[in-house]
Design a protein around this motif. Structure first.
Motif, PDB file in Angstrom:
ATOM      1  N   ASP A 138      26.823 -38.746 -20.578  1.00 39.89           N
ATOM      2  CA  ASP A 138      26.362 -39.174 -21.880  1.00 39.89           C
ATOM      3  C   ASP A 138      25.595 -40.552 -21.606  1.00 39.89           C
ATOM      4  OD1 ASP A 138      26.405 -39.167 -24.989  1.00 39.89           O
ATOM      5  OD2 ASP A 138      27.196 -41.000 -24.691  1.00 39.89           O
ATOM      6  N   LEU A 141      22.248 -40.091 -19.760  1.00 42.45           N
ATOM      7  CA  LEU A 141      21.287 -39.956 -20.926  1.00 42.45           C
ATOM      8  C   LEU A 141      20.911 -41.234 -21.811  1.00 42.45           C
ATOM      9  CD1 LEU A 141      22.498 -36.399 -22.245  1.00 42.45           C
ATOM     10  CD2 LEU A 141      20.582 -36.613 -20.892  1.00 42.45           C
ATOM     11  N   GLY A 164      19.259 -38.370 -26.686  1.00 39.02           N
ATOM     12  CA  GLY A 164      19.735 -36.891 -26.003  1.00 39.02           C
ATOM     13  C   GLY A 164      18.823 -35.710 -25.922  1.00 39.02           C
ATOM     14  N   ALA A 165      18.031 -35.713 -26.907  1.00 36.50           N
ATOM     15  CA  ALA A 165      17.033 -34.660 -27.076  1.00 36.50           C
ATOM     16  C   ALA A 165      15.787 -34.908 -26.353  1.00 36.50           C
ATOM     17  CB  ALA A 165      16.747 -34.078 -28.454  1.00 36.50           C
ATOM     18  N   PRO A 166      15.506 -34.044 -25.397  1.00 34.21           N
ATOM     19  CA  PRO A 166      14.133 -34.126 -24.799  1.00 34.21           C
ATOM     20  C   PRO A 166      12.999 -33.464 -25.667  1.00 34.21           C
ATOM     21  CG  PRO A 166      15.014 -32.368 -23.657  1.00 34.21           C
ATOM     22  CD  PRO A 166      16.192 -32.832 -24.594  1.00 34.21           C
ATOM     23  N   ASP A 173      17.504 -29.310 -17.437  1.00 30.17           N
ATOM     24  CA  ASP A 173      18.230 -28.543 -18.493  1.00 30.17           C
ATOM     25  C   ASP A 173      18.804 -27.232 -17.781  1.00 30.17           C
ATOM     26  OD1 ASP A 173      18.051 -30.133 -20.687  1.00 30.17           O
ATOM     27  OD2 ASP A 173      15.950 -29.728 -20.844  1.00 30.17           O
ATOM     28  N   ALA A 201      24.653 -38.666 -27.441  1.00 34.54           N
ATOM     29  CA  ALA A 201      23.388 -38.400 -26.814  1.00 34.54           C
ATOM     30  C   ALA A 201      23.587 -37.107 -26.189  1.00 34.54           C
ATOM     31  CB  ALA A 201      23.166 -39.559 -25.616  1.00 34.54           C
ATOM     32  N   LEU A 202      24.828 -36.711 -25.735  1.00 40.63           N
ATOM     33  CA  LEU A 202      25.188 -35.238 -25.240  1.00 40.63           C
ATOM     34  C   LEU A 202      25.264 -34.370 -26.157  1.00 40.63           C
ATOM     35  CD1 LEU A 202      25.537 -34.243 -22.319  1.00 40.63           C
ATOM     36  CD2 LEU A 202      27.907 -34.784 -22.376  1.00 40.63           C
ATOM     37  N   ARG A 205      21.794 -33.405 -26.999  1.00 40.97           N
ATOM     38  CA  ARG A 205      20.884 -32.579 -26.046  1.00 40.97           C
ATOM     39  C   ARG A 205      21.654 -31.311 -25.922  1.00 40.97           C
ATOM     40  NH1 ARG A 205      17.958 -34.336 -21.797  1.00 40.97           N
ATOM     41  NH2 ARG A 205      17.541 -32.963 -20.047  1.00 40.97           N
ATOM     42  N   TRP A 206      22.900 -31.171 -26.331  1.00 40.24           N
ATOM     43  CA  TRP A 206      23.342 -29.800 -26.257  1.00 40.24           C
ATOM     44  C   TRP A 206      22.841 -28.974 -27.484  1.00 40.24           C
ATOM     45  CZ3 TRP A 206      25.393 -25.846 -24.060  1.00 40.24           C
ATOM     46  CH2 TRP A 206      26.246 -24.738 -24.936  1.00 40.24           C
ATOM     47  N   TRP A 208      20.148 -29.417 -29.101  1.00 38.96           N
ATOM     48  CA  TRP A 208      18.809 -29.010 -28.888  1.00 38.96           C
ATOM     49  C   TRP A 208      18.584 -27.833 -28.071  1.00 38.96           C
ATOM     50  CZ3 TRP A 208      15.632 -29.162 -24.720  1.00 38.96           C
ATOM     51  CH2 TRP A 208      14.101 -28.855 -24.901  1.00 38.96           C
ATOM     52  N   LEU A 209      19.460 -27.860 -27.060  1.00 39.84           N
ATOM     53  CA  LEU A 209      19.439 -26.633 -26.188  1.00 39.84           C
ATOM     54  C   LEU A 209      19.703 -25.424 -26.839  1.00 39.84           C
ATOM     55  CD1 LEU A 209      21.000 -28.199 -22.718  1.00 39.84           C
ATOM     56  CD2 LEU A 209      18.601 -27.190 -22.951  1.00 39.84           C
TER      57      LEU A 209
END
Length: 235
Positions: A138, A141, A164-166, A173, A201-202, A205-206, A208-209
């Motif tokens: 985290d 990121l 977190g999200a690209p 990823d 942030a993590l 990202r999760w 978003w994935l």
């Protein structure tokens, strides 16, 4: 050239390559390893006895076999030019490698003992190492987002998501998705339903994935494979 990925639905390293194949619509077939895991047939293709293995067959030539998910990702990224997942600039590529190494050396290393303990029916192990690994991921990121989100108390939800999200699916990823899947599932199995609490942030990202079609497909495969493995271990 005919390409076939030999791997297992439950393998996080096979999942890395599957994500690239799905995200880039690569002409790569996917199959279970002949003879199954730890078989002589698999060792004939990879002396390490592990999956994934990429089989390369050219007309009139003996097949070649490439082991190790990182090497396979590199090969596929270079062999197919369209829609690359690797950034074009040196900084972006270095950033991706750092995130992948963090997933491998910190998160995966903390997850594997929990995985083995669960399948062996052992008592709940401490989760402190895995929590620490996720906190470091985290923080990395946030670092690559420019350090704008020092912590949940100082930043709003928008800044957390930005860290977190690209903007697009990346090579990192491919490593982060299966690592986070197993971290979350194993934490739940050991009685911690929200191991991402406080890791804004993590979590971004999760989430978003999960919304990316290629990633959702891989997650479904991991879920099915993990469930089947747990059922077999309980018999």
């Amino acid at each position: 050239m005919e390409l076939t990925l030999l791997g297992s639905a439950v393998s996080p390293y096979t999942a890395r390559v599957r994500l690239m194949i799905y995200a880039r619509a690569l002409p790569v077939a996917i199959a279970e390893p002949p003879g199954g895991l730890r078989s002589a047939e698999l060792r004939a293709r990879n002396p390490l006895g592990k999956v994934p293995v990429l089989e390369l067959r050219a007309p009139g030539e003996a097949p070649r076999y490439l082991p190790e998910s990182g090497a396979i990702l590199d090969y596929l990224e270079e062999a197919f030019a369209e829609n690359p997942l690797r950034p074009a600039d040196a900084w972006g590529r270095a950033r991706e490698r750092a995130l992948m190494r963090c997933a491998e050396l910190l998160v995966d290393r903390a997850v594997f003992p929990l995985f083995r303990a669960l399948l062996a029916g052992e008592t709940a192990p401490p989760l402190a190492e895995m929590r620490g690994a996720l906190q470091m991921l985290d923080g990395l990121l946030r670092h690559f987002a420019g350090g704008a989100t020092a912590g949940a108390a100082e930043a709003g939800a928008g800044a957390e998501a930005e860290a977190g999200a690209p903007r697009a699916l990346s090579l990192a990823d491919c490593a982060l998705l299966p690592s986070l899947f197993y971290a979350l599932r194993l934490a739940e199995a050991w009685g911690e339903p929200d191991v991402l609490d406080g890791l804004g942030a993590l979590r971004a990202r999760w989430e978003w994935l999960e919304a990316q079609p290629a990633a959702a497909r891989v997650l479904g495969e991991l879920e099915s494979g993990f469930r089947a493995l747990r059922e077999r271990s309980a018999q």
